[in-house]
Write a protein that holds these residues in place. Structure first.
Motif, PDB file in Angstrom:
ATOM      1  N   THR A   1       0.817  -1.203   0.000  1.00  0.00           N
ATOM      2  CA  THR A   1       0.000   0.000   0.000  1.00  0.00           C
ATOM      3  C   THR A   1       0.856   1.262   0.000  1.00  0.00           C
ATOM      4  O   THR A   1       2.052   1.234   0.309  1.00  0.00           O
ATOM      5  N   ALA A   2       0.210   2.367  -0.330  1.00  0.00           N
ATOM      6  CA  ALA A   2       0.863   3.675  -0.363  1.00  0.00           C
ATOM      7  C   ALA A   2       0.645   4.391   0.968  1.00  0.00           C
ATOM      8  O   ALA A   2       0.022   3.856   1.895  1.00  0.00           O
ATOM      9  N   ASN A   3       1.166   5.609   1.049  1.00  0.00           N
ATOM     10  CA  ASN A   3       0.995   6.482   2.214  1.00  0.00           C
ATOM     11  C   ASN A   3       1.547   5.862   3.499  1.00  0.00           C
ATOM     12  O   ASN A   3       1.038   6.121   4.598  1.00  0.00           O
ATOM     13  N   GLY A   4       2.586   5.018   3.360  1.00  0.00           N
ATOM     14  CA  GLY A   4       3.218   4.439   4.531  1.00  0.00           C
ATOM     15  C   GLY A   4       2.407   3.366   5.226  1.00  0.00           C
ATOM     16  O   GLY A   4       2.635   3.096   6.410  1.00  0.00           O
ATOM     17  N   GLY A   5       1.456   2.741   4.506  1.00  0.00           N
ATOM     18  CA  GLY A   5       0.620   1.724   5.130  1.00  0.00           C
ATOM     19  C   GLY A   5       1.256   0.360   5.229  1.00  0.00           C
ATOM     20  O   GLY A   5       0.751  -0.502   5.964  1.00  0.00           O
ATOM     21  N   GLY A   6       2.340   0.131   4.506  1.00  0.00           N
ATOM     22  CA  GLY A   6       2.992  -1.163   4.550  1.00  0.00           C
ATOM     23  C   GLY A   6       2.238  -2.212   3.738  1.00  0.00           C
ATOM     24  O   GLY A   6       1.454  -1.892   2.836  1.00  0.00           O
ATOM     25  N   ASP A   7       2.470  -3.475   4.058  1.00  0.00           N
ATOM     26  CA  ASP A   7       1.839  -4.586   3.341  1.00  0.00           C
ATOM     27  C   ASP A   7       0.511  -4.955   4.002  1.00  0.00           C
ATOM     28  O   ASP A   7       0.405  -5.015   5.230  1.00  0.00           O
ATOM     29  N   VAL A   8      -0.482  -5.221   3.143  1.00  0.00           N
ATOM     30  CA  VAL A   8      -1.815  -5.596   3.591  1.00  0.00           C
ATOM     31  C   VAL A   8      -2.237  -6.849   2.841  1.00  0.00           C
ATOM     32  O   VAL A   8      -2.083  -6.922   1.613  1.00  0.00           O
ATOM     33  N   ASP A   9      -2.759  -7.835   3.566  1.00  0.00           N
ATOM     34  CA  ASP A   9      -3.218  -9.086   2.968  1.00  0.00           C
ATOM     35  C   ASP A   9      -4.699  -8.985   2.625  1.00  0.00           C
ATOM     36  O   ASP A   9      -5.496  -8.454   3.415  1.00  0.00           O
ATOM     37  N   VAL A  10      -5.067  -9.525   1.466  1.00  0.00           N
ATOM     38  CA  VAL A  10      -6.451  -9.562   1.013  1.00  0.00           C
ATOM     39  C   VAL A  10      -6.809 -11.008   0.718  1.00  0.00           C
ATOM     40  O   VAL A  10      -6.095 -11.691  -0.017  1.00  0.00           O
ATOM     41  N   ILE A  11      -7.901 -11.482   1.294  1.00  0.00           N
ATOM     42  CA  ILE A  11      -8.398 -12.836   1.059  1.00  0.00           C
ATOM     43  C   ILE A  11      -9.816 -12.722   0.517  1.00  0.00           C
ATOM     44  O   ILE A  11     -10.706 -12.206   1.202  1.00  0.00           O
ATOM     45  N   LEU A  12     -10.025 -13.182  -0.696  1.00  0.00           N
ATOM     46  CA  LEU A  12     -11.346 -13.178  -1.326  1.00  0.00           C
ATOM     47  C   LEU A  12     -11.900 -14.602  -1.292  1.00  0.00           C
ATOM     48  O   LEU A  12     -11.441 -15.474  -2.024  1.00  0.00           O
ATOM     49  N   GLY A  13     -12.863 -14.848  -0.434  1.00  0.00           N
ATOM     50  CA  GLY A  13     -13.494 -16.155  -0.394  1.00  0.00           C
ATOM     51  C   GLY A  13     -14.470 -16.332  -1.542  1.00  0.00           C
ATOM     52  O   GLY A  13     -15.179 -15.387  -1.926  1.00  0.00           O
ATOM     53  N   VAL A  14     -14.510 -17.538  -2.093  1.00  0.00           N
ATOM     54  CA  VAL A  14     -15.443 -17.807  -3.181  1.00  0.00           C
ATOM     55  C   VAL A  14     -16.885 -17.619  -2.717  1.00  0.00           C
ATOM     56  O   VAL A  14     -17.763 -17.257  -3.497  1.00  0.00           O
TER      57      VAL A  14
ATOM     58  N   HIS B   1      -0.434  -7.454   7.105  1.00  0.00           N
ATOM     59  CA  HIS B   1       0.415  -8.583   6.737  1.00  0.00           C
ATOM     60  C   HIS B   1       1.259  -8.996   7.942  1.00  0.00           C
ATOM     61  O   HIS B   1       1.980  -8.190   8.527  1.00  0.00           O
ATOM     62  N   ALA B   2       1.123 -10.271   8.302  1.00  0.00           N
ATOM     63  CA  ALA B   2       1.862 -10.808   9.447  1.00  0.00           C
ATOM     64  C   ALA B   2       2.941 -11.735   8.925  1.00  0.00           C
ATOM     65  O   ALA B   2       2.649 -12.785   8.358  1.00  0.00           O
ATOM     66  N   THR B   3       4.197 -11.341   9.123  1.00  0.00           N
ATOM     67  CA  THR B   3       5.305 -12.152   8.621  1.00  0.00           C
ATOM     68  C   THR B   3       5.549 -13.383   9.472  1.00  0.00           C
ATOM     69  O   THR B   3       6.051 -14.390   8.983  1.00  0.00           O
ATOM     70  N   ASP B   4       5.170 -13.328  10.763  1.00  0.00           N
ATOM     71  CA  ASP B   4       5.433 -14.457  11.641  1.00  0.00           C
ATOM     72  C   ASP B   4       4.277 -15.436  11.700  1.00  0.00           C
ATOM     73  O   ASP B   4       4.373 -16.457  12.368  1.00  0.00           O
ATOM     74  N   THR B   5       3.167 -15.142  10.998  1.00  0.00           N
ATOM     75  CA  THR B   5       2.015 -16.033  10.992  1.00  0.00           C
ATOM     76  C   THR B   5       1.768 -16.516   9.580  1.00  0.00           C
ATOM     77  O   THR B   5       1.289 -15.748   8.747  1.00  0.00           O
ATOM     78  N   PRO B   6       2.101 -17.753   9.254  1.00  0.00           N
ATOM     79  CA  PRO B   6       1.938 -18.232   7.889  1.00  0.00           C
ATOM     80  C   PRO B   6       0.513 -18.557   7.518  1.00  0.00           C
ATOM     81  O   PRO B   6       0.251 -18.990   6.408  1.00  0.00           O
ATOM     82  N   ALA B   7      -0.450 -18.345   8.419  1.00  0.00           N
ATOM     83  CA  ALA B   7      -1.819 -18.764   8.127  1.00  0.00           C
ATOM     84  C   ALA B   7      -2.449 -17.918   7.041  1.00  0.00           C
ATOM     85  O   ALA B   7      -3.329 -18.381   6.332  1.00  0.00           O
ATOM     86  N   VAL B   8      -2.023 -16.662   6.871  1.00  0.00           N
ATOM     87  CA  VAL B   8      -2.633 -15.805   5.870  1.00  0.00           C
ATOM     88  C   VAL B   8      -1.630 -15.392   4.810  1.00  0.00           C
ATOM     89  O   VAL B   8      -1.882 -14.484   4.036  1.00  0.00           O
ATOM     90  N   SER B   9      -0.496 -16.005   4.762  1.00  0.00           N
ATOM     91  CA  SER B   9       0.525 -15.639   3.797  1.00  0.00           C
ATOM     92  C   SER B   9       0.297 -16.370   2.495  1.00  0.00           C
ATOM     93  O   SER B   9       0.099 -17.576   2.455  1.00  0.00           O
ATOM     94  N   SER B  10       0.277 -15.620   1.383  1.00  0.00           N
ATOM     95  CA  SER B  10       0.062 -16.229   0.076  1.00  0.00           C
ATOM     96  C   SER B  10       1.352 -16.733  -0.532  1.00  0.00           C
ATOM     97  O   SER B  10       1.326 -17.407  -1.552  1.00  0.00           O
ATOM     98  N   THR B  11       2.507 -16.416   0.085  1.00  0.00           N
ATOM     99  CA  THR B  11       3.788 -16.823  -0.489  1.00  0.00           C
ATOM    100  C   THR B  11       4.395 -18.004   0.247  1.00  0.00           C
ATOM    101  O   THR B  11       5.570 -18.300   0.066  1.00  0.00           O
ATOM    102  N   THR B  12       3.599 -18.662   1.121  1.00  0.00           N
ATOM    103  CA  THR B  12       4.129 -19.792   1.875  1.00  0.00           C
ATOM    104  C   THR B  12       4.410 -20.950   0.939  1.00  0.00           C
ATOM    105  O   THR B  12       3.532 -21.411   0.228  1.00  0.00           O
ATOM    106  N   GLU B  13       5.650 -21.415   0.939  1.00  0.00           N
ATOM    107  CA  GLU B  13       6.011 -22.512   0.070  1.00  0.00           C
ATOM    108  C   GLU B  13       5.672 -23.835   0.742  1.00  0.00           C
ATOM    109  O   GLU B  13       5.483 -23.928   1.958  1.00  0.00           O
ATOM    110  N   SER B  14       5.559 -24.857  -0.069  1.00  0.00           N
ATOM    111  CA  SER B  14       5.282 -26.184   0.469  1.00  0.00           C
ATOM    112  C   SER B  14       6.485 -26.670   1.265  1.00  0.00           C
ATOM    113  O   SER B  14       7.630 -26.608   0.819  1.00  0.00           O
TER     114      SER B  14
END
Length: 385
Positions: free
Chosen positions: A249-262, A271-284
């Motif tokens: 995000t802009a204006n100094g907001g940092g990273d924000v996670d968005v989850i769109l449920g079907v 965005h929580a770097t220490d919590t992989p539950a909502v991270s979209s870049t978590t590798e297998s």
């Protein structure tokens, strides 16, 4: 004295038709049906060669009587004819020779593999009941979650006694549909590190099918306040698109996670770097590595400290989604990011001086996107699309 009942005698009554001639009853009491002047008008039918995807069909209306078409969802056929009749109110969708009616408003239909956001509404002995905007409540079994510490074993009675420490009523979870039963109820699982309890954010509810409204509210420990409901004509979350991503995000907001449920439930959070539950870049990862990463913090309901700049950008993203739904635009990653960039451009066009004259309040309230600003954002999104 006997009573004699005589048969009725009908007079010869003439009825004018559309051509000015008259039709009379025959001797048997019937009516001459050869002329069509007195017959009621039939409903207009959509035959081959017409634009069947435009307009709204009402229940009971004949879509077409051409035998070359096959009926799909939202329709039924008359066994005495070849007519295809609508059962719901919506628009006609044509797929090759298949006709179906897409309802204007409907509940979410679970399918295996869907990423959904749900709310815990009931805690039972070995499972949770989850509201996923479907006709029936989904169930999340105790055996379908990751225990703290990554313990891969059979669930015992001790785990059943501690079931409320994992999820309780009112908690929001992101999960995947594992199975769909014959009655339409879905079973969920959160065995992946990308799934689990949601916190540090705000919750939005958008209708998944057709898009008839949007409501926003807060959850336990959320960042906002209040609840609103806004009606709209079309919208909803698009299926088969990327549903979890991180916005820089802009204006100094940092990273924000968005989850769109079907199912139409949306979660926007810090965005929580220490919590992989909502991270979209978590590798297998391997099972042993997963055991090390899963800890009791993933079931914590305590929010982290969220800076005001991040709160404003989360509110801006939520407003952008509301603008899309109000304008009848389908919600996916492309349209959400387009609306967010358009909101930043609108702020540059308007300027800070139109809001506040002092330096302390400069930039406050700019995440409120309604009226002319919402119309301008929709124009920019449609131009880019």
């Amino acid at each position: 004295m006997a009573i004699t009942i005589l048969p009725p005698v009908a007079d010869d009554v003439s009825y004018p038709d559309s051509d000015g001639d008259s039709m009379s009853m025959d001797s048997d009491g019937g009516v001459d049906l050869t002329t069509g002047g007195s017959r009621p008008h039939k409903r207009p039918r959509l035959v081959a060669g017409t634009d069947i995807s435009s307009g709204v069909i009402t229940p009971g209306e004949v879509v077409t009587d051409d035998p070359q078409w096959m009926r799909g969802h939202g329709t039924y056929t008359n066994p005495l004819s070849t007519s295809i009749i609508a059962t719901v109110a919506g628009t006609v969708q044509k797929t090759n020779k298949l006709l179906s009616v897409q309802p204007l408003r409907a509940r979410y239909t679970p399918e295996i593999g869907d990423l959904v956001v749900g709310r815990i509404v009931e805690v039972q002995s070995r499972r949770w009941k989850v509201d996923v905007a479907a006709p029936l409540l989904a169930q999340l079994p105790l055996s379908a979650i990751n225990l703290p510490g990554g313990i891969l074993r059979r669930r015992t009675s001790a785990d059943e006694l501690q079931i409320r420490t994992f999820f309780s009523e009112g908690d929001l979870v992101v999960a995947e549909v594992q199975t769909v039963h014959s009655d339409g109820a879905a079973s969920l699982h959160t065995r992946s590190l990308k799934y689990g309890k949601l916190r540090n954010g705000v919750f939005l509810a958008v209708t998944g099918t057709g898009g008839s409204g949007i409501s926003s509210s807060t959850v336990k420990g959320g960042i906002g306040a209040g609840s609103t409901t806004v009606s709209s004509g079309a919208g909803g979350v698009v299926r088969s698109r990327r549903q979890v991503w991180t916005v820089n995000t802009a204006n100094g907001g940092g990273d924000v996670d968005v989850i769109l449920g079907v199912n139409g439930y949306i979660w926007i959070s810090k965005h929580a770097t220490d919590t992989p539950a909502v991270s979209s870049t978590t590798e297998s990862v391997s099972i042993t590595r997963m055991e090390e990463m899963v800890s009791s913090s993933i079931y914590s309901s305590q929010n982290d400290a969220i800076p005001p700049q991040t709160r404003r950008e989360i509110a801006r993203l939520a407003q952008c989604i509301q603008v899309l739904v109000q304008g009848g635009v389908r919600v996916d990653e492309e349209t959400v990011m387009g609306a967010y960039e358009a909101s930043l451009q609108v702020d540059l066009e308007v300027g800070d001086d139109d809001y506040y004259d002092d330096d302390e309040g400069r930039g406050e309230g700019r995440e409120y996107l309604e009226g002319s600003k919402a119309q301008r954002i929709l124009e920019l999104v449609l131009e880019r699309g």
